[in-house]
Motif scaffolding. Structure first.
Motif: not given
Length: 390
Positions: A133-138
């Motif tokens: 989720g963090k990677s996609f959000r970034e």
């Protein structure tokens, strides 16, 4: 026949199911095991994992012994774990595929009552989804970020891990941004859906309080606003669909007077639409609107009238989505009336399974939830009568 089956796991699998259906259990199970091993030997891990799992649950069903099913189920679980590792090493991760693999692993360990592995892998999966989720959000991939964070939230929540609150805060931010944007675009349907999701994660943080009811009320108002636009365009079908959504959002917001007013008026409109579709010979459309009529009537406490409408829909056609929608209507109405957070948690999990394409699992959980709730015995009986189970 033997020549046709040689090195043909698909044919073996098909024949094994046929043998099981004919009551030839021993032969069917032996052939299913051969097919699963052949899939594995060919490097077709997903097919092998799927069939070993099926074999395990058939063994459990036929023998009543989870121990006899254990080797096949464990084989399936570890094949799925291998598939997860391979998927995570890929350049791009397909969230839906990852969900399928992870949910299968947890379903197996749950069936085996293997709490150690359930906690171990559930925690690992939750952390993996949170990182994704963090990677996609970034990377500004909001849709996949939300999907990943929602999976992380579910796994943390199932494990009673307080980390779910951290994830809920992120989802509140993401859905809040979407709701604001959709309102700016005057896309009231999508705004309403965003507010509904925002309400779910707001409740995870603050409970069934004013924060939650305010978000649900806002969702309801936007569904209602969208319904008026559909009505002005002469689209009565969409108008009633949106009004049913508004009714349930008002219900969960505990604005019972508004929910009832909308429900009564929508029921009247739906009866007219059903008659119109039937006069045109559009039976499938009639069935679809009869299910909406069922939902509408359940939402205003008219369970018996609702089940009569549902029975008429089932006389035309039946489907798992229909069965799920009626069960969810009953559960939501009860949760709203009792302000029952535990019941709403179940509703949220059922809807998560639906969004992830696991309708059978969602239906099983919905049925179990109805059976466990003492206050829903009459509703469950009326539901089963409508479905011809009594």
């Amino acid at each position: 026949m033997a020549a046709e089956l040689e090195n043909n796991p698909e044919a073996m699998e098909e024949l094994s199911i046929k043998l099981l259906n004919e009551g030839k259990t021993k032969e069917g199970l032996k052939l299913m095991l051969r097919a699963a091993r052949l899939y594995e030997g060919e490097g077709r891990k997903e097919d092998a994992a799927r069939l070993f799992k099926k074999l395990g649950f058939v063994l459990f069903e036929k023998t009543g012994s989870i121990e006899k099913a254990r080797p096949s189920l464990l084989k399936s679980a570890y094949l799925y774990i291998d598939l997860i590792e391979e998927l995570l090493s890929a350049f791009e991760v397909d969230i839906n595929t990852l969900d399928t693999y992870c949910l299968n692993v947890l379903e197996i360990f749950l069936a085996l009552n293997d709490e150690r592995n359930l906690v171990k892998y559930g925690s690992q999966f939750a952390a993996i989804y949170e990182d994704l989720g963090k990677s996609f959000r970034e990377g500004n991939d909001v849709e996949n970020a939300i999907n990943a964070y929602e999976s992380a939230f579910v796994y943390y929540k199932l494990l009673d891990d307080e980390s779910y609150k951290r994830v809920a805060e992120i989802l509140v931010t993401l859905y809040g941004d979407i709701a604001e944007k959709k309102l700016g675009d005057k896309d009231y349907v999508e705004a309403a859906r965003a507010f509904e999701r925002l309400a779910v994660y707001t409740r995870a943080l603050f409970g069934y309080d004013a924060h939650y009811t305010e978000m649900m009320e806002t969702a309801a108002q936007n569904f209602e606003k969208a319904s008026k636009l559909s009505y002005s365009e002469g689209d009565l079908d969409m108008t009633t669909t949106l009004l049913v959504k508004a009714e349930y959002a008002y219900l969960l917001a505990r604005n019972f007077s508004r929910a009832k007013l909308i429900g009564v008026n929508t029921a009247r409109m739906l009866n007219q639409i059903v008659r119109a579709y039937r006069s045109q010979g559009s039976e499938m459309d009639a069935a679809r609107k009869l299910v909406e009529l069922t939902e509408t009537l359940v939402g205003i406490g008219k369970i018996n009238e609702g089940m009569q409408a549902y029975k008429k829909a089932l006389e035309i056609t039946t489907s798992i989505p229909f069965r799920l929608r009626v069960r969810l209507a009953i559960l939501k109405e009860k949760a709203a009336l009792d302000k029952d957070e535990a019941l709403l948690d179940r509703v949220d999990l059922i809807e998560f399974y639906i969004r992830r394409g696991r309708e059978y699992q969602a239906l099983e959980l919905a049925e179990k939830t109805l059976e466990e709730n003492e206050g829903l015995k009459e509703a469950l009986e009326a539901l089963h009568v409508a479905e011809g189970l009594y």
